[in-house]
Design a protein around this motif. Structure first.
Motif, PDB file in Angstrom:
ATOM      1  N   PHE B  28       0.919  -1.256   0.003  1.00  0.00           N
ATOM      2  CA  PHE B  28      -0.152   0.092  -0.115  1.00  0.00           C
ATOM      3  C   PHE B  28       0.744   1.341  -0.119  1.00  0.00           C
ATOM      4  O   PHE B  28       0.382   2.392  -0.526  1.00  0.00           O
ATOM      5  CB  PHE B  28      -0.905  -0.104   1.324  1.00  0.00           C
ATOM      6  N   SER B  56      -7.799  -3.702   4.246  1.00  0.00           N
ATOM      7  CA  SER B  56      -8.052  -2.293   4.852  1.00  0.00           C
ATOM      8  C   SER B  56      -7.028  -1.244   4.639  1.00  0.00           C
ATOM      9  O   SER B  56      -7.333  -0.130   4.566  1.00  0.00           O
ATOM     10  CB  SER B  56      -8.433  -2.381   6.337  1.00  0.00           C
ATOM     11  N   ALA B  57      -5.705  -1.447   4.431  1.00  0.00           N
ATOM     12  CA  ALA B  57      -4.816  -0.361   3.956  1.00  0.00           C
ATOM     13  C   ALA B  57      -5.050   0.461   2.908  1.00  0.00           C
ATOM     14  O   ALA B  57      -4.964   1.521   2.631  1.00  0.00           O
ATOM     15  CB  ALA B  57      -3.496  -1.438   3.769  1.00  0.00           C
ATOM     16  N   ILE B  59      -8.325   0.434   1.529  1.00  0.00           N
ATOM     17  CA  ILE B  59      -9.353   1.264   1.646  1.00  0.00           C
ATOM     18  C   ILE B  59      -9.021   2.535   2.205  1.00  0.00           C
ATOM     19  O   ILE B  59      -9.267   3.753   2.075  1.00  0.00           O
ATOM     20  CB  ILE B  59     -10.259   0.678   2.701  1.00  0.00           C
ATOM     21  N   GLY B  60      -7.909   2.453   3.313  1.00  0.00           N
ATOM     22  CA  GLY B  60      -7.234   3.816   3.928  1.00  0.00           C
ATOM     23  C   GLY B  60      -6.644   4.723   2.873  1.00  0.00           C
ATOM     24  O   GLY B  60      -6.897   5.853   2.777  1.00  0.00           O
ATOM     25  N   LEU B  63      -9.635   6.156   1.008  1.00  0.00           N
ATOM     26  CA  LEU B  63     -10.329   7.095   1.556  1.00  0.00           C
ATOM     27  C   LEU B  63      -9.711   8.507   2.000  1.00  0.00           C
ATOM     28  O   LEU B  63     -10.062   9.653   1.608  1.00  0.00           O
ATOM     29  CB  LEU B  63     -10.651   6.807   2.921  1.00  0.00           C
ATOM     30  N   ALA B  64      -8.357   8.423   2.104  1.00  0.00           N
ATOM     31  CA  ALA B  64      -7.411   9.659   2.157  1.00  0.00           C
ATOM     32  C   ALA B  64      -7.339  10.230   0.913  1.00  0.00           C
ATOM     33  O   ALA B  64      -7.546  11.616   1.035  1.00  0.00           O
ATOM     34  CB  ALA B  64      -6.097   9.021   2.499  1.00  0.00           C
ATOM     35  N   GLU B  67     -10.709  12.190   0.405  1.00  0.00           N
ATOM     36  CA  GLU B  67     -10.796  13.556   1.490  1.00  0.00           C
ATOM     37  C   GLU B  67      -9.866  14.398   0.965  1.00  0.00           C
ATOM     38  O   GLU B  67     -10.082  15.639   1.070  1.00  0.00           O
ATOM     39  CB  GLU B  67     -10.663  13.061   2.715  1.00  0.00           C
ATOM     40  N   ASP B  68      -8.675  14.189   0.600  1.00  0.00           N
ATOM     41  CA  ASP B  68      -7.701  15.287   0.062  1.00  0.00           C
ATOM     42  C   ASP B  68      -8.260  15.979  -1.472  1.00  0.00           C
ATOM     43  O   ASP B  68      -8.230  17.112  -1.369  1.00  0.00           O
ATOM     44  CB  ASP B  68      -6.301  14.455  -0.415  1.00  0.00           C
ATOM     45  N   ALA B  71     -11.121  18.229  -0.289  1.00  0.00           N
ATOM     46  CA  ALA B  71     -10.481  19.331   0.320  1.00  0.00           C
ATOM     47  C   ALA B  71      -9.895  20.364  -0.701  1.00  0.00           C
ATOM     48  O   ALA B  71     -10.008  21.896  -0.349  1.00  0.00           O
ATOM     49  CB  ALA B  71      -9.341  18.924   1.414  1.00  0.00           C
ATOM     50  N   THR B  92     -17.157  -1.311   4.063  1.00  0.00           N
ATOM     51  CA  THR B  92     -16.948  -0.243   4.966  1.00  0.00           C
ATOM     52  C   THR B  92     -18.392   0.259   5.272  1.00  0.00           C
ATOM     53  O   THR B  92     -18.527   0.928   6.326  1.00  0.00           O
ATOM     54  CB  THR B  92     -16.479   0.804   4.327  1.00  0.00           C
ATOM     55  N   PHE B  94     -20.211   2.118   3.526  1.00  0.00           N
ATOM     56  CA  PHE B  94     -20.084   3.509   3.130  1.00  0.00           C
ATOM     57  C   PHE B  94     -19.605   3.646   1.553  1.00  0.00           C
ATOM     58  O   PHE B  94     -18.806   4.334   1.269  1.00  0.00           O
ATOM     59  CB  PHE B  94     -19.413   4.559   3.692  1.00  0.00           C
ATOM     60  N   ARG B  97     -19.589   6.784  -0.559  1.00  0.00           N
ATOM     61  CA  ARG B  97     -18.344   7.674  -0.255  1.00  0.00           C
ATOM     62  C   ARG B  97     -17.328   7.699  -1.363  1.00  0.00           C
ATOM     63  O   ARG B  97     -16.519   8.386  -1.573  1.00  0.00           O
ATOM     64  CB  ARG B  97     -17.592   7.636   1.215  1.00  0.00           C
ATOM     65  N   PHE B  98     -17.307   6.409  -2.109  1.00  0.00           N
ATOM     66  CA  PHE B  98     -16.420   6.103  -3.019  1.00  0.00           C
ATOM     67  C   PHE B  98     -16.985   6.245  -4.496  1.00  0.00           C
ATOM     68  O   PHE B  98     -17.780   5.583  -5.087  1.00  0.00           O
ATOM     69  CB  PHE B  98     -15.660   4.634  -2.885  1.00  0.00           C
TER      70      PHE B  98
END
Lengths: 711, 109
Positions: B28, B56-57, B59-60, B63-64, B67-68, B71, B92, B94, B97-98
């Protein structure tokens, strides 16, 4: 309804401003403010209704407008009374009596005589007011009361030593001046210059005074002046560039409203969409903090990258240098909890002088603060600190500090970071508070390191940073209340494939037969995941003491992850309460992939976790959360695991999966909890040729039944 | 152990990262570095059709990245996630959210 609508809306807004201020610790000042505010609301309502009736019922309109003037004048008198005592409520019996007499006099002259207003009528769109012989005198007295109140606010602001109270008094003064100015423009100046259609909106003038006072009652932190100036400038620009042109466009379009209504609606919609879009683009990045988010993230990153292997003094020197560059304070002190529970100074100098002994009341106060960051201005001006104000201020004075960041684990204070005055002489402001809050997680890790690791003799023998951090993680992972109960047999493994990981298991004893537990996986790998896990575990324990509602506990944990942990962090796991006396487990699945249940009456193992929502994806998780209840008959087993086991891969790229895990759990019927855990890990590890790639946490619970305990 | 390959190409306004292989705790970091290099600077599409497994790595990282991108008000899409990637995203709770598209052809202009 026309312009009176604005006044009715302002009355509602005033009511919101009045009742948003919390009652606690405010005393008579809050009562005075609310009284003044309600008089302003009455003024707005009477004025709007009075002008509304001017066309149909001029007698009632006249009475209402006289009442409105009376309410306006007396609201200013009430604000004047507030100016005399705020922020230190005191009894001024003679003043109150005099103001009461003035109020009664005003009622008589404004309402029951023709001194102020003789008649009012509406002709077409214009309001005709026939003013009484003492109209100017009475209006002048009302305005004088407002100006006097503003003057007293200003004078008392200059005489107040506390900067936060000074700011509050000046804001209230500005509100009074703004209210008077608006009242003068709308009720006197503009009507005498031919614009007497706007009389009805004079009632909105109280809004400024009420909301200024309301804001002052709640604001406990100093403005950051550049941000305030920037935001106000942006608002003015927004008003001039977008609101005014849109209003002009709307006015032009409405001229034709009767002829082609569809075009009017379409034109207005288009105008609002266009101007709204432009305004939204314009606003982006122009409001709020003058310090950009990047700087705050850089600060977090700098603290996170402090090399923990260099020893306590060097770690704290580096931390002090990083924080000093951001906050520009004159000095910085760190206190750490000793083994005896005292708070001792560990920086600067290494004398470890005890600043607060374990039995000091202030330690309990720090442990139960509503938030970890406290500015001195908060303690002075926020009534929620009223019960602990004296010992907290004494603590601030002892340290000479202006701001504190308190690192807590549950109800224990692990460390305190105390910040001296700024070199510039300015106060710590709202942005400083936000920056402190943003880096709290990182400061907590440093505090935890100082408390638990830095003084250990093993420090000298551990060479790698990762080894040091691993000490922190292990000490946190081991810090649980084991579920030792005769009615149950519990075993778990929580380990990382590398030294550091984000897997988490925690159990907290709630009562003799009940435990809270959490099993899960914080996203990411290595040091960052470990640090997030350390912080999260501490936060869950803190929330557990504060929050009685299970769902809210999880929702608040989610909010903490979303707002405080690094972007992209999420948590997949389960929160549970096990009641061994009732033989029940209550749990909230937050994305745990596996909860297997085996009943003594069934040969098969069944999945019971249901659907779950992971933490960290949305701000408000509460609507998504469901509590499930599982009855545990004696002889039943529960096996909970994070994704490390089922995601294990063989050398051929095959996935271990749920079926194999079910098979192992089924085969180990009658085995102890430890044997089940060991068998699952052995099987998965063997499948992956000894190379489990993910962190693993697995918990097995064999329930024997409550009766066995009694036996 | 199978490695990961990430290929960066350009399609209109979008930088497309095509990922092949497993996304796990060993791989990852490489994905994270590539994603972070582009996210927030340009519109990004991450093609997960070639992903053989995703923990999950992964997914992290996604997600980051989302969100970036949010932003910085940049667009970001997950393209044609493989079955395992889709299941990981759905786990997840959610998935919405993707932002996901079924192929690169669906990328907006």
């Amino acid at each position: 309804m026309g312009l009176t609508l604005f006044t009715y809306v302002s009355a509602v807004l005033m009511l919101l401003g009045i009742f948003r201020v919390k009652r606690r610790g405010r005393g008579s000042d809050l009562r005075t403010f609310r009284f003044a505010g309600l008089l302003s609301v009455s003024y707005a309502l009477c004025l709007a209704t009075g002008y509304g009736l001017a066309i149909s019922d001029s007698a009632t309109a006249l009475t209402l407008l006289r009442l409105a003037a009376f309410f306006a004048a007396t609201s200013y008198l009430a604000f004047f009374r507030l100016a005399l005592s705020y922020p230190y409520p005191r009894k001024l019996a003679l003043v109150d009596l005099a103001l009461l007499a003035l109020g009664a006099l005003a009622l008589w002259r404004f309402v029951f005589t023709d001194d102020y207003l003789v008649q009012v009528r509406r002709v077409a769109m214009e309001y005709l007011r026939f003013e009484g012989p003492r109209y100017q005198l009475l209006s002048g007295i009302g305005a004088a009361a407002a100006l006097l109140a503003a003057l007293v606010f200003i004078l008392r602001g200059f005489r107040t030593v506390s900067h936060i109270y000074r700011q509050q008094l000046f804001v209230m003064a500005a509100g009074m001046l703004g209210s008077t100015l608006i009242g003068y423009l709308v009720a006197i100046y503009l009507p005498t210059h031919g614009l007497n259609t706007i009389y009805p909106i004079a009632g909105t003038s109280g809004l400024v005074a009420v909301w200024s006072a309301s804001y002052s009652f709640s604001a406990t932190r100093i403005f950051h002046v550049p941000t305030l100036a920037k935001t106000m400038g942006a608002w003015i620009a927004l008003f001039l560039l977008f609101v005014l042109p849109l209003a002009f466009l709307s006015g032009v379009v409405l001229q034709f409203r009767l002829s082609i209504p569809v075009i009017v609606v379409l034109s207005l919609s288009l105008g609002f969409l266009l101007f709204g879009r432009w305004a939204e683009r314009f606003s982006r990045g122009r409001f709020g903090s003058a310090r950009d988010e990047e700087a705050r993230e850089q600060l977090e990153s700098d603290i996170a990258h402090i090399d923990l292997s260099v020893g306590r003094d060097d770690v704290l020197s580096k931390l002090a240098a990083i924080l000093e560059a951001e906050f520009k304070f004159s000095w910085f002190v760190m206190l750490s909890e000793t083994d005896a529970g005292d708070l001792a100074r560990v920086y600067p100098g290494a004398d470890e002088a005890i600043v607060a002994p374990a039995e000091a009341a202030v330690i309990q106060i720090l442990a139960s603060l509503p938030r970890p960051v406290v500015l001195k201005t908060d303690v002075i001006a926020d009534p929620s600190f009223s019960g602990s104000k004296a010992p907290l201020l004494e603590f601030f004075e002892t340290l000479g500090a202006e701001a504190l960041v308190v690192a807590r684990e549950g109800r224990r204070v692990v460390g305190v970071f105390a910040f001296g005055p700024k070199r510039s002489g300015a106060d710590y402001d709202i942005l400083d508070y936000e920056s402190f809050s943003a880096v709290y997680g990182k400061l907590f890790v440093v505090a935890y390191y100082i408390r638990h690791v830095a003084r250990e003799s093993l420090l000298a023998t551990v060479e790698k940073e990762v080894g040091l951090a691993d000490q922190i993680v292990k000490s946190v992972q081991d810090s649980i209340d084991p579920i030792n109960h005769p009615g149950v047999d519990v075993a778990y493994v929580c380990r990382s494939t590398r030294q550091l990981g984000g897997d988490l298991y925690d159990a907290v004893r709630i009562s003799e037969h009940r435990w809270f537990f959490v099993v899960g996986d914080v996203s990411g790998k290595g040091l960052n995941a470990s640090m997030s896990m350390v912080i999260l575990k501490s936060m869950i324990r803190t929330l557990l003491r504060e929050e009685q509602d299970f769902i809210k506990l999880v929702a608040r944990t989610n909010a903490f992850i979303k707002e405080q942990l690094p972007r992209g962090t999420f948590f997949a796991g389960v929160f549970g309460f096990i009641a061994l006396d009732k033989g029940s487990v209550y749990f909230i699945n937050c994305g745990i992939p596996v909860i297997y249940f085996r009943s003594p009456g069934l040969d098969t193992v069944i999945e019971v976790q249901g659907e779950g929502k992971m933490l960290g994806f949305v701000r408000n998780l509460e609507p998504y959360l469901k509590t499930r209840k599982l009855a545990l008959p004696p002889g039943s087993s529960l096996v909970i695991s994070t994704d490390g086991i089922i995601e294990a891969e063989s050398v051929r790229g095959e996935r271990y999966g749920k079926e194999k895990m079910v098979q192992i759990v089924t085969e180990n019927r009658g085995a102890s909890a430890q044997e089940i855990v060991d068998a699952v890990i052995k099987s998965a590890s063997s499948f992956a040729d000894g190379k489990l790639e993910d962190d693993i946490t697995i918990l097995a619970i064999n329930y024997h039944g409550h009766k066995e305990k009694k036996a | 152990m199978t490695g990961i390959s990430i290929e960066a190409t350009q399609k209109g306004a979008f930088t497309v990262l095509s990922v092949h292989g497993p996304i796990n705790s060993y791989t990852f970091t490489e994905l994270q570095e590539k994603v972070m290099k582009h996210v927030g600077k340009a519109d990004l599409a991450i093609d997960l059709s070639g992903v053989s497994s995703m923990t999950s790595a992964g997914i992290g990282v996604m997600l980051a990245a989302i969100e970036d991108a949010e932003a910085e008000t940049k667009r970001i899409y997950i393209i044609a996630p493989s079955e395992v990637a889709r299941l990981a995203i759905e786990s997840t709770g959610f998935a919405d959210r993707f932002p996901t598209l079924s192929s690169l052809k669906e990328l907006p202009a």
